[in-house]
Each structure stands twice: as C-alpha cells, then as structure tokens.
Write a protein that holds these residues in place. Structure first.
Motif, PDB file in Angstrom:
ATOM      1  N   LYS A 179      -8.534   4.235 -11.356  1.00  0.00           N
ATOM      2  CA  LYS A 179      -9.922   3.833 -11.125  1.00  0.00           C
ATOM      3  C   LYS A 179     -10.673   3.645 -12.442  1.00  0.00           C
ATOM      4  O   LYS A 179     -11.905   3.643 -12.473  1.00  0.00           O
ATOM      5  CB  LYS A 179     -10.649   4.884 -10.275  1.00  0.00           C
ATOM      6  CG  LYS A 179     -10.099   5.020  -8.858  1.00  0.00           C
ATOM      7  CD  LYS A 179     -10.343   3.776  -8.043  1.00  0.00           C
ATOM      8  CE  LYS A 179      -9.890   3.947  -6.605  1.00  0.00           C
ATOM      9  NZ  LYS A 179     -10.126   2.723  -5.796  1.00  0.00           N
ATOM     10  N   THR A 230      -5.107   9.591  -3.613  1.00  0.00           N
ATOM     11  CA  THR A 230      -5.360   9.019  -2.293  1.00  0.00           C
ATOM     12  C   THR A 230      -5.350  10.137  -1.260  1.00  0.00           C
ATOM     13  O   THR A 230      -4.957  11.272  -1.544  1.00  0.00           O
ATOM     14  CB  THR A 230      -4.300   7.965  -1.932  1.00  0.00           C
ATOM     15  OG1 THR A 230      -3.018   8.609  -1.867  1.00  0.00           O
ATOM     16  CG2 THR A 230      -4.249   6.861  -2.974  1.00  0.00           C
ATOM     17  N   VAL A 289       1.396   3.337  -2.212  1.00  0.00           N
ATOM     18  CA  VAL A 289       0.740   4.450  -2.886  1.00  0.00           C
ATOM     19  C   VAL A 289      -0.003   5.346  -1.893  1.00  0.00           C
ATOM     20  O   VAL A 289      -0.190   6.540  -2.144  1.00  0.00           O
ATOM     21  CB  VAL A 289      -0.234   3.925  -3.975  1.00  0.00           C
ATOM     22  CG1 VAL A 289      -1.393   3.156  -3.355  1.00  0.00           C
ATOM     23  CG2 VAL A 289      -0.758   5.069  -4.836  1.00  0.00           C
ATOM     24  N   ASP A 290      -0.399   4.810  -0.760  1.00  0.00           N
ATOM     25  CA  ASP A 290      -1.144   5.596   0.219  1.00  0.00           C
ATOM     26  C   ASP A 290      -0.263   6.593   0.960  1.00  0.00           C
ATOM     27  O   ASP A 290      -0.782   7.513   1.606  1.00  0.00           O
ATOM     28  CB  ASP A 290      -1.833   4.674   1.235  1.00  0.00           C
ATOM     29  CG  ASP A 290      -2.932   3.842   0.597  1.00  0.00           C
ATOM     30  OD1 ASP A 290      -3.627   4.371  -0.289  1.00  0.00           O
ATOM     31  OD2 ASP A 290      -3.091   2.666   0.978  1.00  0.00           O
ATOM     32  N   PHE A 339      -6.839   8.272 -12.951  1.00  0.00           N
ATOM     33  CA  PHE A 339      -6.324   8.192 -11.595  1.00  0.00           C
ATOM     34  C   PHE A 339      -7.102   9.077 -10.620  1.00  0.00           C
ATOM     35  O   PHE A 339      -7.605  10.138 -10.991  1.00  0.00           O
ATOM     36  CB  PHE A 339      -4.842   8.588 -11.562  1.00  0.00           C
ATOM     37  CG  PHE A 339      -3.935   7.576 -12.200  1.00  0.00           C
ATOM     38  CD1 PHE A 339      -3.415   6.530 -11.464  1.00  0.00           C
ATOM     39  CD2 PHE A 339      -3.624   7.656 -13.552  1.00  0.00           C
ATOM     40  CE1 PHE A 339      -2.579   5.586 -12.053  1.00  0.00           C
ATOM     41  CE2 PHE A 339      -2.791   6.725 -14.148  1.00  0.00           C
ATOM     42  CZ  PHE A 339      -2.264   5.682 -13.394  1.00  0.00           C
ATOM     43  N   GLU A 372     -11.713  -4.487  -5.840  1.00  0.00           N
ATOM     44  CA  GLU A 372     -12.091  -3.169  -6.349  1.00  0.00           C
ATOM     45  C   GLU A 372     -12.929  -3.300  -7.622  1.00  0.00           C
ATOM     46  O   GLU A 372     -13.920  -2.583  -7.809  1.00  0.00           O
ATOM     47  CB  GLU A 372     -10.840  -2.343  -6.639  1.00  0.00           C
ATOM     48  CG  GLU A 372     -10.083  -1.886  -5.417  1.00  0.00           C
ATOM     49  CD  GLU A 372      -8.800  -1.161  -5.786  1.00  0.00           C
ATOM     50  OE1 GLU A 372      -8.703   0.046  -5.508  1.00  0.00           O
ATOM     51  OE2 GLU A 372      -7.896  -1.800  -6.358  1.00  0.00           O
ATOM     52  N   ASP A 406       0.828  -1.208   0.000  1.00  0.00           N
ATOM     53  CA  ASP A 406       0.000   0.000   0.000  1.00  0.00           C
ATOM     54  C   ASP A 406       0.862   1.258   0.000  1.00  0.00           C
ATOM     55  O   ASP A 406       0.476   2.299   0.549  1.00  0.00           O
ATOM     56  CB  ASP A 406      -0.934   0.004   1.208  1.00  0.00           C
ATOM     57  CG  ASP A 406      -0.185  -0.154   2.532  1.00  0.00           C
ATOM     58  OD1 ASP A 406       1.062  -0.231   2.499  1.00  0.00           O
ATOM     59  OD2 ASP A 406      -0.844  -0.174   3.584  1.00  0.00           O
ATOM     60  N   GLN A 416      -5.560  -2.623 -10.337  1.00  0.00           N
ATOM     61  CA  GLN A 416      -6.667  -2.607  -9.391  1.00  0.00           C
ATOM     62  C   GLN A 416      -6.922  -4.026  -8.897  1.00  0.00           C
ATOM     63  O   GLN A 416      -6.886  -4.969  -9.683  1.00  0.00           O
ATOM     64  CB  GLN A 416      -7.930  -2.057 -10.065  1.00  0.00           C
ATOM     65  CG  GLN A 416      -7.778  -0.638 -10.595  1.00  0.00           C
ATOM     66  CD  GLN A 416      -9.030  -0.159 -11.295  1.00  0.00           C
ATOM     67  OE1 GLN A 416     -10.096  -0.087 -10.691  1.00  0.00           O
ATOM     68  NE2 GLN A 416      -8.919   0.168 -12.575  1.00  0.00           N
ATOM     69  N   ARG A 441      -4.295   6.283  -7.454  1.00  0.00           N
ATOM     70  CA  ARG A 441      -4.761   4.951  -7.842  1.00  0.00           C
ATOM     71  C   ARG A 441      -5.577   5.037  -9.124  1.00  0.00           C
ATOM     72  O   ARG A 441      -6.417   5.929  -9.276  1.00  0.00           O
ATOM     73  CB  ARG A 441      -5.630   4.339  -6.741  1.00  0.00           C
ATOM     74  CG  ARG A 441      -4.896   3.977  -5.457  1.00  0.00           C
ATOM     75  CD  ARG A 441      -5.863   3.353  -4.462  1.00  0.00           C
ATOM     76  NE  ARG A 441      -5.230   3.069  -3.187  1.00  0.00           N
ATOM     77  CZ  ARG A 441      -4.576   1.953  -2.900  1.00  0.00           C
ATOM     78  NH1 ARG A 441      -4.482   1.002  -3.835  1.00  0.00           N
ATOM     79  NH2 ARG A 441      -4.036   1.754  -1.716  1.00  0.00           N
ATOM     80  N   TYR A 492       2.036   6.250  -8.940  1.00  0.00           N
ATOM     81  CA  TYR A 492       0.804   6.062  -9.714  1.00  0.00           C
ATOM     82  C   TYR A 492       0.603   4.556  -9.854  1.00  0.00           C
ATOM     83  O   TYR A 492       1.346   3.895 -10.571  1.00  0.00           O
ATOM     84  CB  TYR A 492       0.924   6.716 -11.093  1.00  0.00           C
ATOM     85  CG  TYR A 492       0.991   8.221 -11.029  1.00  0.00           C
ATOM     86  CD1 TYR A 492      -0.103   8.995 -11.387  1.00  0.00           C
ATOM     87  CD2 TYR A 492       2.139   8.862 -10.580  1.00  0.00           C
ATOM     88  CE1 TYR A 492      -0.051  10.376 -11.312  1.00  0.00           C
ATOM     89  CE2 TYR A 492       2.198  10.244 -10.493  1.00  0.00           C
ATOM     90  CZ  TYR A 492       1.100  10.990 -10.860  1.00  0.00           C
ATOM     91  OH  TYR A 492       1.149  12.354 -10.761  1.00  0.00           O
ATOM     92  N   GLN A 493      -0.371   4.017  -9.145  1.00  0.00           N
ATOM     93  CA  GLN A 493      -0.620   2.577  -9.160  1.00  0.00           C
ATOM     94  C   GLN A 493      -1.703   2.249 -10.168  1.00  0.00           C
ATOM     95  O   GLN A 493      -2.868   2.624  -9.991  1.00  0.00           O
ATOM     96  CB  GLN A 493      -1.029   2.098  -7.767  1.00  0.00           C
ATOM     97  CG  GLN A 493      -1.216   0.590  -7.676  1.00  0.00           C
ATOM     98  CD  GLN A 493      -1.416   0.135  -6.244  1.00  0.00           C
ATOM     99  OE1 GLN A 493      -0.611   0.433  -5.369  1.00  0.00           O
ATOM    100  NE2 GLN A 493      -2.505  -0.580  -6.010  1.00  0.00           N
TER     101      GLN A 493
END
Length: 360
Positions: free
Chosen positions: A342, A334, A114-115, A331, A129, A112, A125, A340, A121-122
């Motif tokens: 989406k 977060t 990216v948090d 994206f 999700e 995690d 998914q 992330r 930039y992840q």
C-alpha cells in the motif's frame, strides 16, 4: 588482558527467482535487468557478512512449473521472487505455502491469490487503487485550498476517471472548486482562480502536450494576477517529463502521486547505475521505474526484513528494515490471506528548487 574482537556470525538466506530470464522479448529483457539488480544487492549484503544464495530459473509463460518445483534446490528457498504471469501464481503460491517460504510477486497480475494465501506479498497495485489513494491524499492535504479542474479535451491520455472520483470526494466534503478549459480565453481562464486561497490545478489528461498547454496558460495567469498562489497536482506519467519541465515543476509547486521515484541526481542512484554498467557492460533500460533498481530495493527490503524479524516479518509500516533508493514497500495484511503493498507517496517539486518525497 585484551579480548580479541569477534566478527558477528554470518547470517544466511536463500532466494529463488522464478521469472522469465531471457532476451527473446521485452518481458525477458526487463526481468533479466530486475534479476541483475538482485545480484547487485546480494553483493552489498555479503559485505554486511550476510550469505545470500540466489537460485534462478527461466520461467517463460509456457514453462513447466512442475519440473522446477519438484527440485530439491527450490525447496531450500526462504524467499521466492516471481512469477510474472498470473496463471503461474497459484501453483508457485501453493509450493511456497507447503515449503514455508515467502512469495514476493513484484509485477502486475490480475488474480486475487493474495487474498487466500498467507505466504504471498503482492507488490503491484492496480490503477484503481492508486487513483483512490491519490484522491484521498488530495482531499486531506489540500482540503483548505481552491481546486481548479482543467478540461483538456484529450481522448488519447484521458484521466476523467480520476477527476470524477476526486470531484465526488470534494462534493461530499463540501469543498468548492472551479472548472475551466484549455480552450478558454485568457480572461475566462483567469476567472477560475482565487486570490485568497492556494489554487491547486488538476488536469483531466496525463499527456505532455496538455501539460505544456496548461503551464502556458498558468504563465499568463501569473502575469495578470501576480499574487495568485498556484500548485499543480499531476499524474505518475509526469515523472517522464521531469527532464523537460523541471523548472516549471518548481515554479508551480508541483505534486506527483506515485509508488516510486528515481532521483537521477542522487549519489546512490548514480552509483548503482555505474555499477550495473560496469558489471553487465550495458546501461539500464530507460524505463520508469528502473527495473534493476527495483530488483535491488526489493531484495534489500526482504532480506534485511528476514534477518531482523524472521518468519514474523510482514513489511508493514512498523517493520521497515531498509530505506529504498527508488521503490519503497509498505504492506498491509489482507483479511484471510497474505499482504498487499500500500506504499504511496507524493513527489513534491517545491518553489525553493528542492525535490522531496512525502510518504503516506
């Protein structure tokens, strides 16, 4: 007096690739194809007067990252693509943060980071999700329809986690639905259908045999209830069956939730496949999604975004600098870290024999 036409100033960007680039195993071969897609994108960007420099390192799971990250070359990268392995994310992420470079993580990881890291930039998914997004879209798009769940008794490719989530959402909305089974007689199966509303069929299996059995059942329903309106709502795995089931996908107004779509009849796809084979003397791997096309799309997306928006580029729905051939990106920031992906869409095979992609 004629003023001579001046070419726009050349724009420059340096990309780093920190992925396993070898032929020793499947990971290396897939990442090598992804990297080759990046090279094809760089060729096209150069035609737009963009100077793209790509610095690549072979980063297997056992790589000594300190040697790579201490190099002067690595410090010149504006955007880094990688890594493939979760244990490498923190070290490369810290390096990108220290060097003010964006880190694009294209494939599946379990961490995690990216948090907590605003430079990450992840893209990938999680299945959870995607299931949640598919259930939300179903309820929104088909809220006035009659859902029908078909129990396939499939232990190999079950999708009960999705159907349970979807049924829970339908219950909360007060949307009534029916449940039937592939083992039901034709008469009992037909009773689940409505003559007044569109019937949207959901299987609790992603397997090809279950899908084929369900479509045979639907053929019988169409004969006994010719006025019935029917749509199918499936799974990303169904994209693998397109070449076998395309006509019945059209017949049953099929919707497939996914984050990518490879339209093999599109001229851009065919052109990229041809260029790949000409340049690298072998075809792309028969995988979904195509790794080379993902490499091409992600490179075009981030380089064009970097050139248009600079360090303020986030890749949000309001900053879309490039239309993907196969793998779109969208994206969301977060709370305290990075971004992330989406992106979510439905591939719709409509009864007019057309394929459309519906983005959300």
């Amino acid at each position: 007096m004629l003023v001579p036409f001046a070419l726009p100033a050349q724009q420059k960007v340096t990309l780093g690739v920190m992925l396993p680039l070898h032929r020793n195993d499947g990971d290396g071969k897939r990442m090598l194809e992804y990297y080759r897609g990046m090279l094809l994108a760089a060729e096209d960007l150069k035609k737009q007067n963009v100077s793209v420099t790509i610095k690549a390192w072979n980063i297997p799971s056992t790589a000594d990252l300190s040697t790579v990250l201490r190099s002067e070359v690595a410090g010149t990268c504006n955007i880094v693509f990688g890594p493939l392995y979760t244990p490498q994310v923190e070290e490369i992420g810290d390096f990108c943060r220290a060097n003010d470079a964006k880190l694009v993580i294209p494939f599946s990881i379990t961490g995690d980071d990216v948090d907590d890291n605003a430079f990450i930039y992840q893209v990938w998914q999680s299945p959870e999700e995607l299931l949640s997004a598919a259930a939300d879209v179903f309820v929104t798009r088909f809220g006035d329809s009659h859902p029908i769940f078909i129990d396939c008794k499939d232990s190999k490719f079950p999708k009960g986690n999705f159907t349970a989530k979807l049924r829970s959402k339908l219950d909360k909305r007060g949307i009534k639905y029916s449940i039937t089974s592939l083992n039901s007689s034709s008469a009992e199966f037909s009773k689940a259908f409505s003559d007044d509303n569109r019937n949207v069929i959901v299987l609790n299996s992603a397997s090809s045999p279950s899908l084929n059995a369900a479509m045979h059942k639907l053929d019988d329903v169409m004969l006994s209830r010719p006025g019935a309106m029917i749509s199918l709502f499936g799974y990303t795995e169904w994209l693998m069956y397109e070449k076998y089931d395309l006509n019945r996908f059209f017949k049953y107004d099929t919707y497939i939730p996914t984050t990518f779509y490879t339209n093999t009849s599109d001229w851009k796809t065919r052109q990229l496949e041809r260029r790949y084979e000409e340049d690298f003397h072998e075809p792309m791997q028969t995988a979904l999604p195509r790794f080379a096309i993902s490499g091409y799309d992600y490179t075009m997306f981030f380089v064009n975004g970097w050139l248009q928006f600079g360090r303020t580029f986030t890749g949000s729905r309001w900053q879309q600098p490039y239309k993907a051939i196969q793998s779109p990106l969208k994206f969301v920031k977060t709370e305290r870290g990075g971004f992330r992906n989406k992106c979510f869409m439905l591939v719709h095979y409509n009864t007019n024999l057309q394929i459309e992609t519906l983005s959300y």
